[in-house]
Design an enzyme around this catalytic site. Structure first.
Site, PDB file in Angstrom:
ATOM      1  N   GLU A 237      67.467  20.285  57.133  1.00  0.00           N
ATOM      2  CA  GLU A 237      66.323  21.110  56.722  1.00  0.00           C
ATOM      3  C   GLU A 237      65.580  20.557  55.508  1.00  0.00           C
ATOM      4  O   GLU A 237      64.363  20.660  55.432  1.00  0.00           O
ATOM      5  CB  GLU A 237      66.776  22.549  56.455  1.00  0.00           C
ATOM      6  CG  GLU A 237      67.223  23.252  57.726  1.00  0.00           C
ATOM      7  CD  GLU A 237      67.492  24.735  57.503  1.00  0.00           C
ATOM      8  OE1 GLU A 237      66.622  25.450  56.988  1.00  0.00           O
ATOM      9  OE2 GLU A 237      68.613  25.177  57.827  1.00  0.00           O
ATOM     10  N   HIS A 253      91.080  13.051  66.716  1.00  0.00           N
ATOM     11  CA  HIS A 253      91.510  13.238  68.103  1.00  0.00           C
ATOM     12  C   HIS A 253      90.360  13.085  69.090  1.00  0.00           C
ATOM     13  O   HIS A 253      90.518  13.416  70.257  1.00  0.00           O
ATOM     14  CB  HIS A 253      92.185  14.610  68.252  1.00  0.00           C
ATOM     15  CG  HIS A 253      93.402  14.735  67.387  1.00  0.00           C
ATOM     16  ND1 HIS A 253      94.656  14.333  67.798  1.00  0.00           N
ATOM     17  CD2 HIS A 253      93.547  15.160  66.104  1.00  0.00           C
ATOM     18  CE1 HIS A 253      95.524  14.534  66.818  1.00  0.00           C
ATOM     19  NE2 HIS A 253      94.879  15.033  65.769  1.00  0.00           N
ATOM     20  N   LYS A 347      60.320  30.054  66.052  1.00  0.00           N
ATOM     21  CA  LYS A 347      60.383  31.517  65.910  1.00  0.00           C
ATOM     22  C   LYS A 347      59.076  32.160  66.386  1.00  0.00           C
ATOM     23  O   LYS A 347      59.087  33.180  67.060  1.00  0.00           O
ATOM     24  CB  LYS A 347      60.675  31.906  64.454  1.00  0.00           C
ATOM     25  CG  LYS A 347      62.128  31.673  64.047  1.00  0.00           C
ATOM     26  CD  LYS A 347      62.425  32.147  62.630  1.00  0.00           C
ATOM     27  CE  LYS A 347      63.894  31.921  62.273  1.00  0.00           C
ATOM     28  NZ  LYS A 347      64.252  32.247  60.895  1.00  0.00           N
TER      29      LYS A 347
HETATM   30  O1  PA5 Z   1      67.020  27.840  56.629  1.00  0.00           O
HETATM   31  C1  PA5 Z   1      66.379  28.506  57.436  1.00  0.00           C
HETATM   32  O2  PA5 Z   1      65.186  28.799  57.276  1.00  0.00           O
HETATM   33  C2  PA5 Z   1      67.069  29.005  58.671  1.00  0.00           C
HETATM   34  O3  PA5 Z   1      68.274  28.350  58.879  1.00  0.00           O
HETATM   35  C3  PA5 Z   1      67.263  30.525  58.552  1.00  0.00           C
HETATM   36  O4  PA5 Z   1      68.235  30.822  57.594  1.00  0.00           O
HETATM   37  C4  PA5 Z   1      67.649  31.084  59.909  1.00  0.00           C
HETATM   38  O5  PA5 Z   1      66.617  30.841  60.819  1.00  0.00           O
HETATM   39  C5  PA5 Z   1      67.930  32.585  59.868  1.00  0.00           C
HETATM   40  O6  PA5 Z   1      66.916  33.277  59.229  1.00  0.00           O
HETATM   41  P1  PA5 Z   1      67.321  34.345  58.122  1.00  0.00           P
HETATM   42  O7  PA5 Z   1      68.048  33.577  57.083  1.00  0.00           O
HETATM   43  O8  PA5 Z   1      66.048  34.925  57.625  1.00  0.00           O
HETATM   44  O9  PA5 Z   1      68.192  35.356  58.813  1.00  0.00           O
END
Ligand code: PA5
Length: 366
Positions: A237, A253, A347
């Site tokens: 990310e 393994h 999303k």
């Molecule tokens: O880092 C991110 O933006 C994602 O991994 C979010 O954490 C994930 O999509 C879940 O969303 P939220 O944290 O709002 O529940």
């Protein structure tokens, strides 16, 4: 050699527009604030048979850290649920800890709905969204945490309350003391890896430089399982790079065979081994042999020596180094660590199928 970009404050400022570096720098402060906030938690449930943490991505990793930290401390099994529904065994004696930074994530909302229907014990941690709107209306206990920051940067606010829930329910001891040590260590680690520390004295910057254009593979063991997972998520990310994680001794393994005929592919990876001065002898030997095997195949090998005494201090300080490294790697790659364009696109596009709205509609009927 030119100075790397992360030794140039003006260039950092221009690229790190979302200020992800500041979340790393302020780790100790954020964990301290989260600990203060978590004092508000009132959770009065009988001892559960099992605990399920429901959360995705940046909001799910806290569940894995909790599971690994608590493994040797609690009699109650802990599972992290990243599905739309709870496992079959979940029922009235299950405690579901719902974690979502936004409170609007469809898998998490759907699992929360499932938990309500099965009359599980529930506690929510979120900044708001449909989750807290519903929890408030139905008198489900919750902790509202600050919003407006990327979920992965909210880890302190999402993880510490889970620890505190466990402690307040009398299911695991020592969280507070370990957190106190972790905060002190985080002060040191953030100083040692801060942007103003030049590359030669800065482990995270050096590691990022060494990873360079390769895909990082992170190997942990024991409670560093979730830490390795967090590294991978942060490389994805923040640095916008493919990454993977594995854990000892399972990787001995299967994974090691994958390197056998990797050929030129091996040169595309950097392997980071999370090392601990107290690693058990049997794990130590496995790591040493695995390192040799990978080296023979041409994989770049790096080691990260962890710090701290208590498990929590070791885990959180290592997470912090991974966070810094992923941000420095992003800067080296010329990308802003903060935006997660692809997650947002996904999303948005998924909204067309109407599933999330359907779940919110079902929640409204309860
Ligand atoms: O880092 C991110 O933006 C994602 O991994 C979010 O954490 C994930 O999509 C879940 O969303 P939220 O944290 O709002 O529940």
């Amino acid at each position: 050699m030119n100075r790397p970009i992360f030794d140039e404050p003006e260039k950092i400022k221009a690229l790190d527009r979302g200020n992800m570096l500041s979340f790393c720098v302020n780790s100790a402060k954020l964990y301290g604030e989260a600990a203060q906030l978590a004092k508000k938690i009132q959770i009065n449930y009988p001892e559960p048979d099992n605990i399920i943490v429901a959360g995705m991505g940046g909001s799910g990793i806290g569940g894995d850290l909790l599971k690994d930290w608590a493994r040797t401390k609690t009699d109650v099994p802990i599972e992290v649920n990243r599905e739309y529904h709870l496992p079959k065994y979940a029922g009235k004696k299950t405690l579901v800890l719902v974690s979502s930074a936004s409170g609007d994530t469809e898998e998490t909302l759907s699992t929360y709905l499932d938990a309500l229907r099965r009359k599980c014990m529930i506690y929510c941690v979120s900044s708001g969204g449909a989750l807290l709107e519903n929890a408030e209306r139905l008198n489900v206990p919750y902790l509202r945490v600050p919003g407006g920051m990327p979920p992965r940067a909210s880890l302190p606010y999402l993880f510490v309350p889970l620890l505190v829930c466990l402690e307040k329910l009398g299911l695991a001891k020592g969280a507070q003391d370990e957190l106190t040590e972790a905060l002190k260590l985080l002060e040191k680690v953030t100083g040692d890896n801060a942007p103003q520390k030049s590359t030669k004295d800065n482990f995270s910057k050096t590691l990022a430089l060494n990873i360079g254009q390769k895909a990082p593979v992170v190997y942990g063991y024991g409670f560093y399982r979730s830490v390795a997972m967090r590294f991978k998520q942060q490389f994805n990310e923040n640095s916008k790079v493919p990454s993977k994680w594995e854990v000892f001794s399972e990787l001995n393994h299967n994974e090691i065979v994958g390197w056998e005929r990797a050929g030129d592919l091996a040169k595309c990876f950097s392997a980071i081994f999370i090392r601990d001065a107290d690693e058990p002898m049997e794990i130590h030997s496995r790591i040493e042999i695995t390192k040799e095997l990978l080296e023979q195949e041409g994989v770049d090998i790096f080691e990260l020596q962890t710090q701290g005494n208590s498990p929590l201090a070791r885990m959180l300080s290592t997470v912090c180094i991974g966070d810094f490294t992923s941000v420095y790697l992003a800067l080296l790659r010329g990308v802003d660590p903060t935006p997660v364009k692809t997650i947002n696109y996904l999303k948005e596009t998924l909204k067309q199928n109407g599933f999330r709205e359907k779940v919110i509609g079902e929640l409204a009927k309860l």
